[in-house]
Design a protein around this motif. Structure first.
Motif, PDB file in Angstrom:
ATOM      1  N   TYR A   7      63.442  51.777  38.855  1.00 30.95           N
ATOM      2  CA  TYR A   7      63.866  52.532  37.855  1.00 30.95           C
ATOM      3  C   TYR A   7      63.409  52.662  36.341  1.00 30.95           C
ATOM      4  O   TYR A   7      63.215  52.944  35.983  1.00 30.95           O
ATOM      5  CB  TYR A   7      65.363  52.458  37.968  1.00 30.95           C
ATOM      6  CG  TYR A   7      66.235  53.299  36.838  1.00 30.95           C
ATOM      7  CD1 TYR A   7      65.996  54.021  37.287  1.00 30.95           C
ATOM      8  CD2 TYR A   7      66.769  52.812  36.014  1.00 30.95           C
ATOM      9  CE1 TYR A   7      67.290  55.215  35.839  1.00 30.95           C
ATOM     10  CE2 TYR A   7      66.494  52.959  34.622  1.00 30.95           C
ATOM     11  CZ  TYR A   7      67.068  54.634  34.754  1.00 30.95           C
ATOM     12  OH  TYR A   7      68.015  55.231  33.611  1.00 30.95           O
ATOM     13  N   VAL A   8      63.434  51.087  36.476  1.00 30.48           N
ATOM     14  CA  VAL A   8      62.810  50.174  35.705  1.00 30.48           C
ATOM     15  C   VAL A   8      61.134  50.200  34.894  1.00 30.48           C
ATOM     16  O   VAL A   8      60.738  51.591  34.362  1.00 30.48           O
ATOM     17  CB  VAL A   8      62.707  48.903  35.525  1.00 30.48           C
ATOM     18  CG1 VAL A   8      61.946  48.734  34.414  1.00 30.48           C
ATOM     19  CG2 VAL A   8      64.318  48.496  35.333  1.00 30.48           C
ATOM     20  N   ARG A   9      60.312  51.268  36.736  1.00 37.12           N
ATOM     21  CA  ARG A   9      58.794  51.210  36.453  1.00 37.12           C
ATOM     22  C   ARG A   9      58.487  52.969  35.840  1.00 37.12           C
ATOM     23  O   ARG A   9      57.986  53.412  34.956  1.00 37.12           O
ATOM     24  CB  ARG A   9      58.414  51.112  37.238  1.00 37.12           C
ATOM     25  CG  ARG A   9      56.918  51.409  37.801  1.00 37.12           C
ATOM     26  CD  ARG A   9      56.205  50.237  38.877  1.00 37.12           C
ATOM     27  NE  ARG A   9      56.913  49.052  39.075  1.00 37.12           N
ATOM     28  CZ  ARG A   9      57.497  48.874  40.342  1.00 37.12           C
ATOM     29  NH1 ARG A   9      56.656  49.827  41.643  1.00 37.12           N
ATOM     30  NH2 ARG A   9      58.308  48.665  41.043  1.00 37.12           N
ATOM     31  N   GLU A  10      59.868  53.412  36.989  1.00 41.37           N
ATOM     32  CA  GLU A  10      59.665  55.259  36.331  1.00 41.37           C
ATOM     33  C   GLU A  10      60.147  55.235  35.001  1.00 41.37           C
ATOM     34  O   GLU A  10      59.030  56.404  34.306  1.00 41.37           O
ATOM     35  CB  GLU A  10      60.352  55.147  37.111  1.00 41.37           C
ATOM     36  CG  GLU A  10      60.446  56.752  36.928  1.00 41.37           C
ATOM     37  CD  GLU A  10      62.026  57.890  37.871  1.00 41.37           C
ATOM     38  OE1 GLU A  10      62.256  58.626  37.793  1.00 41.37           O
ATOM     39  OE2 GLU A  10      61.802  57.175  39.507  1.00 41.37           O
ATOM     40  N   HIS A  11      61.294  54.809  34.386  1.00 47.26           N
ATOM     41  CA  HIS A  11      61.152  55.370  32.906  1.00 47.26           C
ATOM     42  C   HIS A  11      60.896  54.415  32.069  1.00 47.26           C
ATOM     43  O   HIS A  11      60.726  54.424  31.119  1.00 47.26           O
ATOM     44  CB  HIS A  11      62.861  54.900  32.850  1.00 47.26           C
ATOM     45  CG  HIS A  11      63.546  56.193  34.135  1.00 47.26           C
ATOM     46  ND1 HIS A  11      64.170  56.082  35.083  1.00 47.26           N
ATOM     47  CD2 HIS A  11      64.236  57.167  33.041  1.00 47.26           C
ATOM     48  CE1 HIS A  11      65.061  56.638  35.482  1.00 47.26           C
ATOM     49  NE2 HIS A  11      64.766  57.307  34.143  1.00 47.26           N
ATOM     50  N   THR A  12      60.348  52.997  32.335  1.00 46.42           N
ATOM     51  CA  THR A  12      59.405  52.488  31.470  1.00 46.42           C
ATOM     52  C   THR A  12      58.125  52.469  30.918  1.00 46.42           C
ATOM     53  O   THR A  12      57.001  51.640  30.798  1.00 46.42           O
ATOM     54  CB  THR A  12      60.054  50.894  30.820  1.00 46.42           C
ATOM     55  OG1 THR A  12      60.309  50.421  32.041  1.00 46.42           O
ATOM     56  CG2 THR A  12      61.817  51.211  30.079  1.00 46.42           C
ATOM     57  N   GLY A  13      57.990  52.347  32.206  1.00 45.09           N
ATOM     58  CA  GLY A  13      56.333  52.097  32.908  1.00 45.09           C
ATOM     59  C   GLY A  13      56.722  50.309  33.268  1.00 45.09           C
ATOM     60  O   GLY A  13      54.817  50.017  33.111  1.00 45.09           O
ATOM     61  N   LEU A  14      57.318  49.661  33.006  1.00 43.46           N
ATOM     62  CA  LEU A  14      57.191  48.119  32.802  1.00 43.46           C
ATOM     63  C   LEU A  14      57.427  47.971  34.261  1.00 43.46           C
ATOM     64  O   LEU A  14      58.142  48.060  34.923  1.00 43.46           O
ATOM     65  CB  LEU A  14      57.619  47.770  31.950  1.00 43.46           C
ATOM     66  CG  LEU A  14      57.639  47.490  30.719  1.00 43.46           C
ATOM     67  CD1 LEU A  14      59.456  47.123  29.539  1.00 43.46           C
ATOM     68  CD2 LEU A  14      56.703  47.207  29.912  1.00 43.46           C
ATOM     69  N   LYS A  15      56.527  46.882  35.083  1.00 49.56           N
ATOM     70  CA  LYS A  15      57.184  45.655  36.294  1.00 49.56           C
ATOM     71  C   LYS A  15      57.686  44.759  35.602  1.00 49.56           C
ATOM     72  O   LYS A  15      57.524  43.493  34.898  1.00 49.56           O
ATOM     73  CB  LYS A  15      55.602  45.925  36.721  1.00 49.56           C
ATOM     74  CG  LYS A  15      55.299  46.486  37.466  1.00 49.56           C
ATOM     75  CD  LYS A  15      53.685  46.405  37.862  1.00 49.56           C
ATOM     76  CE  LYS A  15      53.852  45.096  39.362  1.00 49.56           C
ATOM     77  NZ  LYS A  15      52.378  44.842  40.034  1.00 49.56           N
ATOM     78  N   VAL A  16      58.695  44.633  36.097  1.00 47.02           N
ATOM     79  CA  VAL A  16      60.137  43.314  36.329  1.00 47.02           C
ATOM     80  C   VAL A  16      60.728  42.306  37.605  1.00 47.02           C
ATOM     81  O   VAL A  16      60.311  42.950  38.765  1.00 47.02           O
ATOM     82  CB  VAL A  16      61.434  44.062  35.646  1.00 47.02           C
ATOM     83  CG1 VAL A  16      61.007  44.670  34.075  1.00 47.02           C
ATOM     84  CG2 VAL A  16      61.932  44.369  36.865  1.00 47.02           C
ATOM     85  N   SER A  20      71.019  42.798  48.333  1.00 44.81           N
ATOM     86  CA  SER A  20      70.437  42.774  47.028  1.00 44.81           C
ATOM     87  C   SER A  20      69.381  42.666  46.992  1.00 44.81           C
ATOM     88  O   SER A  20      68.628  42.981  45.907  1.00 44.81           O
ATOM     89  CB  SER A  20      71.191  41.216  46.599  1.00 44.81           C
ATOM     90  OG  SER A  20      70.568  40.402  47.447  1.00 44.81           O
ATOM     91  N   LYS A  21      68.940  42.686  47.980  1.00 48.76           N
ATOM     92  CA  LYS A  21      67.446  43.271  47.964  1.00 48.76           C
ATOM     93  C   LYS A  21      67.050  43.761  47.766  1.00 48.76           C
ATOM     94  O   LYS A  21      65.783  44.705  46.570  1.00 48.76           O
ATOM     95  CB  LYS A  21      66.696  42.027  49.145  1.00 48.76           C
ATOM     96  CG  LYS A  21      65.794  40.328  49.115  1.00 48.76           C
ATOM     97  CD  LYS A  21      65.375  40.685  50.157  1.00 48.76           C
ATOM     98  CE  LYS A  21      65.386  38.905  50.083  1.00 48.76           C
ATOM     99  NZ  LYS A  21      64.208  38.343  51.024  1.00 48.76           N
ATOM    100  N   ALA A  22      67.970  45.315  47.977  1.00 45.51           N
ATOM    101  CA  ALA A  22      67.476  46.819  48.268  1.00 45.51           C
ATOM    102  C   ALA A  22      67.316  46.555  47.381  1.00 45.51           C
ATOM    103  O   ALA A  22      67.055  47.893  46.230  1.00 45.51           O
ATOM    104  CB  ALA A  22      68.350  47.336  49.517  1.00 45.51           C
ATOM    105  N   ALA A  23      68.731  46.446  46.415  1.00 43.21           N
ATOM    106  CA  ALA A  23      69.326  46.496  44.810  1.00 43.21           C
ATOM    107  C   ALA A  23      68.562  46.079  43.738  1.00 43.21           C
ATOM    108  O   ALA A  23      67.827  47.017  43.019  1.00 43.21           O
ATOM    109  CB  ALA A  23      70.767  46.322  44.822  1.00 43.21           C
ATOM    110  N   TYR A  24      67.650  45.024  44.162  1.00 43.04           N
ATOM    111  CA  TYR A  24      66.627  45.189  43.228  1.00 43.04           C
ATOM    112  C   TYR A  24      65.907  45.872  43.126  1.00 43.04           C
ATOM    113  O   TYR A  24      64.605  45.751  42.250  1.00 43.04           O
ATOM    114  CB  TYR A  24      66.287  43.440  43.329  1.00 43.04           C
ATOM    115  CG  TYR A  24      67.266  42.764  42.962  1.00 43.04           C
ATOM    116  CD1 TYR A  24      68.876  42.588  42.723  1.00 43.04           C
ATOM    117  CD2 TYR A  24      66.529  41.314  42.045  1.00 43.04           C
ATOM    118  CE1 TYR A  24      69.160  41.256  42.293  1.00 43.04           C
ATOM    119  CE2 TYR A  24      67.485  40.290  41.619  1.00 43.04           C
ATOM    120  CZ  TYR A  24      68.984  40.197  41.966  1.00 43.04           C
ATOM    121  OH  TYR A  24      69.621  39.167  40.844  1.00 43.04           O
ATOM    122  N   GLU A  25      65.003  45.716  44.201  1.00 43.26           N
ATOM    123  CA  GLU A  25      63.988  46.973  44.345  1.00 43.26           C
ATOM    124  C   GLU A  25      64.108  48.760  43.507  1.00 43.26           C
ATOM    125  O   GLU A  25      63.369  48.478  42.591  1.00 43.26           O
ATOM    126  CB  GLU A  25      63.491  47.129  45.731  1.00 43.26           C
ATOM    127  CG  GLU A  25      63.166  46.428  46.588  1.00 43.26           C
ATOM    128  CD  GLU A  25      61.561  45.548  45.961  1.00 43.26           C
ATOM    129  OE1 GLU A  25      61.267  46.175  45.007  1.00 43.26           O
ATOM    130  OE2 GLU A  25      61.561  44.068  45.629  1.00 43.26           O
TER     131      GLU A  25
END
Length: 41
Positions: free
Chosen positions: A21-30, A11-16
């Motif tokens: 993915y989010v950072r690459e596509h939106t530039g946001l850190k979640v 699950s930690k690997a999936a979250y990473e």
């Protein structure tokens, strides 16, 4: 496979992967907390 079949490490690997993915596509850190909250909905 249900959510219960995932190990903590998986699950930690999936979250990473989601964070990357989010950072690459939106530039946001979640956060993992935000991902978990969205996942519950």
């Amino acid at each position: 496979m249900s959510k219960m079949d995932l190990t903590v490490a998986e699950s930690k690997a999936a979250y990473e992967e989601i964070k990357d993915y989010v950072r690459e596509h939106t530039g946001l850190k979640v956060s993992s907390l935000y991902i978990a909250q969205v996942n519950r909905k």
